[in-house]
Scaffold this motif. Structure first.
Motif, short mmCIF file in Angstrom:
data_model
loop_
_atom_site.label_atom_id
_atom_site.label_comp_id
_atom_site.label_asym_id
_atom_site.label_seq_id
_atom_site.Cartn_x
_atom_site.Cartn_y
_atom_site.Cartn_z
N ALA A 115 0.88 -1.17 0.00
CA ALA A 115 0.00 0.00 0.00
C ALA A 115 0.91 1.22 0.00
O ALA A 115 1.48 1.58 1.02
N ASP A 117 2.76 5.03 -0.63
CA ASP A 117 2.57 6.39 -0.13
C ASP A 117 1.61 7.20 -0.99
O ASP A 117 0.93 8.10 -0.50
N ARG A 227 -8.58 -4.10 -1.74
CA ARG A 227 -9.03 -3.61 -0.43
C ARG A 227 -10.34 -4.24 0.01
O ARG A 227 -10.72 -4.15 1.18
N THR A 236 1.87 -2.23 4.68
CA THR A 236 1.81 -0.78 4.76
C THR A 236 3.04 -0.28 5.49
O THR A 236 3.40 -0.80 6.54
N GLY A 241 -0.18 5.22 3.45
CA GLY A 241 -0.52 3.88 2.98
C GLY A 241 -1.64 3.36 3.87
O GLY A 241 -1.55 3.45 5.09
N SER A 242 -2.68 2.81 3.28
CA SER A 242 -3.80 2.34 4.12
C SER A 242 -4.55 1.22 3.41
O SER A 242 -4.33 0.98 2.25
#
Length: 242
Positions: A115, A117, A227, A236, A241-242
């Motif tokens: 994930a 930046d 996701r 992450t 990042g998520s």
């Protein structure tokens, strides 16, 4: 339950404290160092080499940083271009075929994903040039087609990289699956799909950094699907990042 019917945007990652034999906490420190250098204008390759050597990173760990950690200003600029599929109802979309397909296949296979930046999800397998359709390809194509159909996107143009193995066959099969889900558009294997994507008057679907930097609006189709999957190997390293 269909994994794409779960709703929300939470990702249920495979619990892990290590990546490729390396403590993820240490890798997070490496990411912070790299981000610091990039944010001050140091060259990416030299910075990655310096950080990688300092932390004695493996090749895969360096790929994780390379594909996921960026200058914060650049990352913010890319995030500002990021659209969601739900925002594209009734609008045309051009999809970077191999880019999206390989990422979804990696997610389904449990391979590591980053994930990044800049808000995009990327694989780190470096399999693009040796990619061949496999038993999991159908599952990935169905997920992509269903997701776009549920978002009422269209028409959809999908361009595959013709020099890659069995691209013509893949294009034909993709066309059939898109039609099964009521999606209008075209699917082709072309010599330089990036040229088609950059000439497209509308939103493009890709996580390729060069295309993102030149585009006006981008959607991470593969990332949105990842996701929503119930279990993925998503790593992450902080900084959005998520």
């Amino acid at each position: 339950m269909n994994p794409l019917e779960m709703g929300g945007s939470a990702t249920f990652t495979v619990p892990r404290k290590r990546f490729n034999g390396m403590d993820l906490a240490q890798l997070l420190h490496a990411a912070q160092d790299l981000r610091f250098l990039l944010g001050r204008g140091y060259p990416q390759l030299a910075s990655l080499t310096l950080v990688g050597n300092r932390y004695n990173l493996t090749y895969d760990a360096r790929q994780l940083l390379h594909r996921g950690v960026f200058d914060p200003v650049l990352a913010a600029r890319r995030r500002s271009k990021l659209c969601l599929v739900r925002d594209l109802t009734g609008q045309p979309l051009a999809l970077d075929g191999h880019n999206a397909l390989i990422t979804v296949e990696c997610g389904l296979s449990g391979l590591p994903l980053i994930a990044a930046d800049d808000g995009f999800i990327r694989d780190i397998g470096q399999i693009s040039h040796r990619y061949k359709p496999s038993a999991i390809t159908d599952r990935a194509l169905i997920l992509i087609s269903r997701f776009l159909a549920d978002g009422d996107v269209g028409p959809v143009m999908v361009w595959y990289d013709a020099p890659m193995s069995r691209s013509g066959e893949l294009a034909k099969h993709t066309r059939q699956i898109l039609q099964e889900y009521g999606l209008l558009g075209e699917v082709e294997a072309v010599l330089q799909p990036e040229n088609k994507l950059m000439a497209f008057q509308g939103v493009i679907g890709t996580s390729d950094t060069q295309l993102i930097d030149q585009a006006t609006a981008v959607v991470d189709v593969a990332g949105e699907i990842i996701r929503r999957l119930p279990r993925v190997n998503l790593i992450t390293l902080g900084e959005n990042g998520s």
